[in-house]
Write an enzyme that holds these catalytic residues in place. Structure first.
Site, mmCIF file in Angstrom:
data_model
loop_
_atom_site.group_PDB
_atom_site.id
_atom_site.type_symbol
_atom_site.label_atom_id
_atom_site.label_comp_id
_atom_site.label_asym_id
_atom_site.label_seq_id
_atom_site.Cartn_x
_atom_site.Cartn_y
_atom_site.Cartn_z
ATOM 1 N N ASP A 188 5.244 33.014 -3.191
ATOM 2 C CA ASP A 188 5.959 32.108 -2.815
ATOM 3 C C ASP A 188 7.215 31.906 -3.657
ATOM 4 O OD1 ASP A 188 6.677 30.727 -1.317
ATOM 5 O OD2 ASP A 188 5.201 28.908 -0.257
ATOM 6 N N CYS A 248 -5.565 2.822 -1.931
ATOM 7 C CA CYS A 248 -5.654 2.781 -0.494
ATOM 8 C C CYS A 248 -4.299 3.626 0.114
ATOM 9 C CB CYS A 248 -5.158 1.152 -1.064
ATOM 10 S SG CYS A 248 -3.154 0.849 -1.369
ATOM 11 N N CYS A 253 1.091 -0.635 -7.166
ATOM 12 C CA CYS A 253 0.548 -0.089 -5.331
ATOM 13 C C CYS A 253 1.090 -1.964 -5.114
ATOM 14 C CB CYS A 253 -0.620 0.354 -5.381
ATOM 15 S SG CYS A 253 -0.491 0.242 -3.577
ATOM 16 N N CYS A 302 -0.866 5.651 -3.763
ATOM 17 C CA CYS A 302 -1.782 5.359 -4.310
ATOM 18 C C CYS A 302 -3.463 5.709 -4.368
ATOM 19 C CB CYS A 302 -2.179 3.695 -3.816
ATOM 20 S SG CYS A 302 -3.320 3.082 -4.597
ATOM 21 N N CYS A 338 -2.548 -3.440 -3.107
ATOM 22 C CA CYS A 338 -3.884 -3.071 -3.593
ATOM 23 C C CYS A 338 -3.848 -3.186 -5.403
ATOM 24 C CB CYS A 338 -4.861 -1.926 -3.327
ATOM 25 S SG CYS A 338 -4.430 0.186 -4.617
#
Length: 451
Positions: free
Chosen positions: A357, A210, A229, A207, A232
């Site tokens: 990579d 939070c 979430c 989130c 929150c």
């Protein structure tokens, strides 16, 4: 327009004409020349266009092609960069290739733009709209983490506070920053599955308020879906345009409810339904009626290396670009839905345009493929040893694989496979090498060379 810019543009147009008349073309070299002569020439080239910038990790090229097709139902003078040359020099070249609209008239420029080039393009073209597809880990050596990539895009958006943002509402990252721009969100509106989480090996599920792990009412793939979430209250924004149901999901066809319309596209993958929804959203925001858009998008769509189907010696070869774990896993899921037997080739390069990579191949779920119905497996590219090892770890015996470090040498191996269908998964430069070799042998009519 300054004299310097006029001279640069004239020189660029002349070089473009020469390359496309007497050579095999060149998707960005004329643009490079113009930029060296006049770094801000793009601003002059784009003055008679309203611009739409399409950016994000996956789906830029197809979303751009579909958007052009949809907008063609109401607009005549549309400029785009169809080769996928999406850095500034390629975009300059796209403008060089098309005559300017008449004085007093406006054209429409629909441009795929590399994430790291959004700010530079936005400064010069002042777009009316930004279209954001998704952000996943990709070319970590160049972009960094997903939040770094988003900041590169935001740098361009912040230069244009009046531009409309059309964003994938199912991607939490696009709801993580407060911006003054008008916003339109699109996404999936599927049945509530309760309180679920994304797969443990998924990026971008914290989130932004939070740092709690996000939960989902449904999860389409990766970190996309109806997120919330529980700590929150942060949640997905309201969606203006939606896919409400997926009826058929095969490698060659997808059928789904697109904003209340029955839609069919002749290309596979859940990710391509998202791309179609993005194009639909743009066209609707530009005033095109929904049924006209759906009809336009129903035709066959051929885009270089993006599920491009080529007939070669009686065999059907489907070339699919892969470049990061999320995209690779979506492709593996798509071809895994094929009810028929098929062969497989995986071509891995690690040039700058691919990302140097290649560790991302280990996040690909190659173990999920049904290898008994895959009679032939080919590995190629200059990192063929790496992809061969990855497939061996996934359960493919070494003796079942044929290898070719040189991509050109993959073609005779394809001709010898025991069945008549093969999926070729290739990184960007490997795809270019393969298409050039196929063009040289007259299997395709157009080369795609990033000069």
């Amino acid at each position: 327009m300054s004299i310097r810019e006029q001279l640069a543009i004239t020189a660029g147009k002349s070089v473009y004409w020469f390359l496309h008349t007497f050579r095999n073309g060149g998707s960005s070299f004329p643009g490079q020349l113009v930029e060296r002569m006049a770094p801000n020439a793009l601003s002059a080239l784009g003055k008679r266009y309203d611009t739409i910038i399409i950016t994000g990790t996956n789906g830029k090229t197809l979303t751009t092609a579909l958007t052009v097709k949809a907008l063609g139902q109401g607009y005549q003078n549309i400029l785009t960069n169809p080769t996928g040359s999406n850095m500034t020099q390629g975009i300059v070249a796209a403008f060089l290739a098309k005559p300017q609209p008449a004085r007093g008239q406006k054209g429409l420029a629909v441009l795929e733009v590399d994430e790291a080039n959004v700010e530079r393009v936005a400064i010069q073209l002042h777009p009316k709209m930004f279209v954001l597809t998704n952000i996943f880990r990709d070319q970590m050596d160049r972009y960094g983490e997903i939040y770094t990539t988003y900041e590169k895009i935001l740098a361009g958006i912040r230069r244009c506070p009046d531009a409309t943002i059309v964003a994938n509402g199912d991607a939490p990252i696009f709801n993580s920053k407060k911006l003054p721009n008008p916003k339109v969100y699109y996404g999936f509106n599927l049945p509530d599955q309760g309180d679920i989480r994304a797969d443990v090996n998924t990026d971008g599920v914290l989130c932004p308020v939070c740092d709690h792990i996000l939960h989902y009412h449904f999860n389409t793939y990766a970190n996309l879906g109806n997120y919330f979430c529980p700590n929150c209250g942060f949640h997905r924004p309201a969606l203006k345009y939606t896919v409400n149901k997926v009826d058929t999901l095969l490698p060659t066809e997808s059928q789904f409810d697109l904003d209340g319309h029955s839609a069919t596209i002749h290309i596979g993958g859940m990710y391509n339904i998202y791309n179609t929804l993005a194009a639909y959203t743009v066209a609707r925001e530009f005033g095109i009626a929904g049924p006209a858009i759906v009809n336009a998008l129903a035709g066959d769509e051929t885009v270089f290396g993006r599920q491009e189907v080529i007939t070669m010696g009686g065999k059907t070869v489907t070339i699919i670009l892969v470049k990061n774990p999320v995209g690779l896993n979506q492709v593996l899921t798509m071809i895994g839905n094929d009810p028929q037997s098929y062969s497989l080739a995986v071509l891995l390069n690690s040039n700058y345009a691919d990302g140097i990579d290649t560790s991302w191949i280990w996040d690909g779920r190659f173990e999920d493929l049904d290898y008994p119905k895959i009679p032939a497996i080919i590995t190629g590219g200059h990192r063929y040893k790496d992809i061969s090892l990855r497939l061996q770890v996934a359960g493919v015996p070494a003796e079942r694989m044929q290898t070719a470090e040189n991509v050109v040498d993959v073609i005779p191996l394809i001709k010898q496979i025991p069945n008549d269908r093969i999926y070729v998964l290739a990184t960007y430069t490997a795809m270019l090498e393969l298409r050039k070799a196929l063009a040289d042998q007259n299997y395709v009519s157009q080369q795609l060379v990033n000069e």
